[in-house]
Motif scaffolding. Structure first.
Motif, PDB file in Angstrom:
ATOM      1  N   ALA A  82       6.405 -11.652  58.414  1.00 26.93           N
ATOM      2  CA  ALA A  82       5.305 -12.609  58.238  1.00 26.93           C
ATOM      3  C   ALA A  82       4.028 -11.965  58.744  1.00 26.93           C
ATOM      4  N   SER A  83       2.967 -12.028  57.934  1.00 29.06           N
ATOM      5  CA  SER A  83       1.702 -11.400  58.284  1.00 29.06           C
ATOM      6  C   SER A  83       0.580 -12.412  58.082  1.00 29.06           C
ATOM      7  N   ALA A  84      -0.032 -12.860  59.180  1.00 31.08           N
ATOM      8  CA  ALA A  84      -1.044 -13.914  59.132  1.00 31.08           C
ATOM      9  C   ALA A  84      -2.409 -13.330  58.796  1.00 31.08           C
ATOM     10  N   ASP A  85      -3.078 -13.976  57.844  1.00 28.63           N
ATOM     11  CA  ASP A  85      -4.411 -13.559  57.400  1.00 28.63           C
ATOM     12  C   ASP A  85      -5.243 -14.805  57.160  1.00 28.63           C
ATOM     13  N   GLY A  86      -5.960 -15.236  58.208  1.00 29.69           N
ATOM     14  CA  GLY A  86      -6.770 -16.436  58.088  1.00 29.69           C
ATOM     15  C   GLY A  86      -5.919 -17.660  57.826  1.00 29.69           C
ATOM     16  N   TRP A  99       2.263 -18.580  52.343  1.00 32.54           N
ATOM     17  CA  TRP A  99       2.432 -19.896  52.938  1.00 32.54           C
ATOM     18  C   TRP A  99       1.101 -20.323  53.538  1.00 32.54           C
ATOM     19  N   PRO A 100       0.466 -21.373  52.995  1.00 34.96           N
ATOM     20  CA  PRO A 100      -0.835 -21.808  53.529  1.00 34.96           C
ATOM     21  C   PRO A 100      -0.690 -22.421  54.917  1.00 34.96           C
ATOM     22  N   THR A 101      -1.741 -22.267  55.735  1.00 34.82           N
ATOM     23  CA  THR A 101      -1.730 -22.802  57.083  1.00 34.82           C
ATOM     24  C   THR A 101      -3.163 -22.976  57.554  1.00 34.82           C
ATOM     25  N   SER A 102      -3.344 -23.458  58.756  1.00 32.57           N
ATOM     26  CA  SER A 102      -4.675 -23.535  59.349  1.00 32.57           C
ATOM     27  C   SER A 102      -5.198 -22.127  59.618  1.00 32.57           C
ATOM     28  N   SER A 103      -6.520 -21.986  59.579  1.00 30.43           N
ATOM     29  CA  SER A 103      -7.137 -20.689  59.883  1.00 30.43           C
ATOM     30  C   SER A 103      -7.421 -20.528  61.370  1.00 30.43           C
ATOM     31  N   LEU A 104      -6.947 -21.465  62.189  1.00 25.20           N
ATOM     32  CA  LEU A 104      -7.161 -21.392  63.635  1.00 25.20           C
ATOM     33  C   LEU A 104      -6.111 -20.492  64.276  1.00 25.20           C
ATOM     34  N   TRP A 105      -6.571 -19.408  64.861  1.00 24.74           N
ATOM     35  CA  TRP A 105      -5.683 -18.465  65.539  1.00 24.74           C
ATOM     36  C   TRP A 105      -6.315 -18.040  66.859  1.00 24.74           C
ATOM     37  N   GLY A 106      -5.492 -17.917  67.890  1.00 27.15           N
ATOM     38  CA  GLY A 106      -5.932 -17.278  69.115  1.00 27.15           C
ATOM     39  C   GLY A 106      -5.883 -15.772  68.949  1.00 27.15           C
TER      40      GLY A 106
END
Length: 413
Positions: A189-193, A211-218
């Motif tokens: 899994a690779s998160a991009d925004g 997989w869409p998600t919120s763009s809020l990341w720490g």
């Protein structure tokens, strides 16, 4: 002639070979260290006695007549752990160009093997270990653009293959391995925004999904993978201030849970993931001086998730972040913390009766390799996690007795 504390003096011949860049964007040294057989002699005092708990270090010098003439390590950033020969014990591997140098556990020592592979690698941040085909053996996956270069483990070697994927990736700090759909095979899994780019293993390739998600990341140091609700699927948690954004995997998407709590964190390098309260789900432990800030997650019958934050008081004794580990060191089924500093390992042992930490100091022989060559696992299969640290062709195994460590010094065979 260096002296090894606790029993003997050994002569090593160390050969350094500078290697040029081949397929990676880094330059490193390949070290070949040879133990001169017969060149180890006892020093006065012999073996140190004791169980290694709150006292003198216990040291065993393991004799061998089968030490390898030379062993090799690649760049420490590529060292990975897993069960690479299917015996149920954790091992270490060190990829280097067309080789995977393999160190398999034999209980109290390690056996070296040079496994040949295709010289196809991505960067260290995109190189992972996991069971990608579900056969119980740990494989190696190294991503580079639209290809994940696979080293599929056969138990005695690797088969090299290229698994094509959609060339969509976040940064390495937000790219993780876990079983995100619960089918028993490791995925990436690779998160991009606002999207997590999924590479879901079929056992013989990857299916690419977004997989869409919120763009809020720490920050990457405050983003972790674990099974935080105990359903057998990997989730992703990220912290911004006191709020933890938990992306719970449903197997085909992420459900977002925004969980508020006090903004209490230690340094990111010391945060560890494990089941510290024995409920079958992963928790987050964040040490800070004489406190460890704990975050656990509870799931209601309706599927709602809440976060419980507690503080465990401990002695303010810590080694460096690279020598701070989590594992079940006393075999009670609860995760503990261990932090090494020279001849001491400062233990924070979970007490199942109180769900607090008991602080203890377990003495060890002050023999350590670099942090990238120091790993935790149950290397002898007795149910207690151990710590091994490699220095050249010698393993320094801090074997847990449940109440202390015995250091076993052994050449690699």
């Amino acid at each position: 002639m260096p002296e090894r504390e606790g029993g003997e003096v050994c002569l090593f011949q160390v050969n350094f070979m500078k290697t040029s860049v081949v397929s990676r964007s880094s330059l490193f040294w390949l070290v070949s260290a040879t133990l001169a057989l017969g060149a180890c002699v006892p020093v006065e005092g012999g073996e140190e006695e004791g169980d290694g708990a709150d006292g003198e270090a216990s040291v065993e010098i393991r004799e061998t007549k089968q030490a390898v003439a030379a062993c090799h390590w690649g760049d420490g950033a590529f060292v990975r752990t897993g069960d690479f020969n299917g015996d149920g014990l954790p091992d270490l591997v060190s990829p280097y160009n067309g080789h995977v140098f393999t160190y398999t556990s034999a209980g109290d020592h390690f056996v070296y093997q040079d496994r040949l592979v295709a010289d196809t690698w991505g960067s260290s941040g995109f190189t992972f270990s996991g069971d990608f085909n579900g056969d119980g053996l740990t494989d190696i996956a190294s991503a580079n653009a639209g290809t994940v270069h696979m080293k599929i483990n056969t138990g005695s070697g690797f088969t090299s293959a290229g698994w094509p994927v959609v060339n969509a990736w976040g940064s390495s700090g937000f790219t993780f391995v876990g079983d995100f759909n619960g089918d028993g095979k490791a995925d990436i899994a690779s998160a991009d925004g606002g999207t997590v780019q999924m590479k879901l293993s079929t056992g013989s390739g990857f299916t690419s999904q977004s997989w869409p998600t919120s763009s809020l990341w720490g920050g990457s140091g405050y983003t972790w993978v674990g099974d935080f609700n105990g359903d057998g699927k990997a989730d992703i948690a990220t912290a911004i201030g006191g709020t933890v954004y938990l992306r719970r995997s449903t197997g085909s998407s992420f459900a977002l849970h925004q969980l508020a709590g006090p903004n209490q964190w230690g340094g990111s390098g010391f945060i560890r993931i494990g089941d510290f309260n024995g409920d079958g789900a992963d928790d987050i432990a964040s040490p800070y001086a004489s406190q460890v800030f704990m975050r656990s997650f509870a799931t209601s019958t309706s599927g709602q998730i809440s976060m419980v934050q507690t503080t465990r008081e401990v002695l303010n004794q810590w080694g460096g972040a690279g020598y701070t580990f989590t594992g079940d060191f006393d075999g009670d089924g609860y995760a503990d913390l261990a932090s090494a500093n020279a001849g001491n390992v400062f233990m924070k042992l979970t007490d199942p009766a109180t769900n607090l930490f008991d602080s203890e100091t377990w003495a060890v022989a002050n023999h350590w390799g670099g942090s990238e060559f120091t790993r935790v696992g149950d290397y002898n299969g007795d149910g207690d996690d151990d710590i091994v640290s490699f220095y050249g062709c010698t393993s320094y195994l801090k074997k847990s007795t449940g109440t202390g460590f015995t250091t076993i010094v052994s050449p690699v065979e």
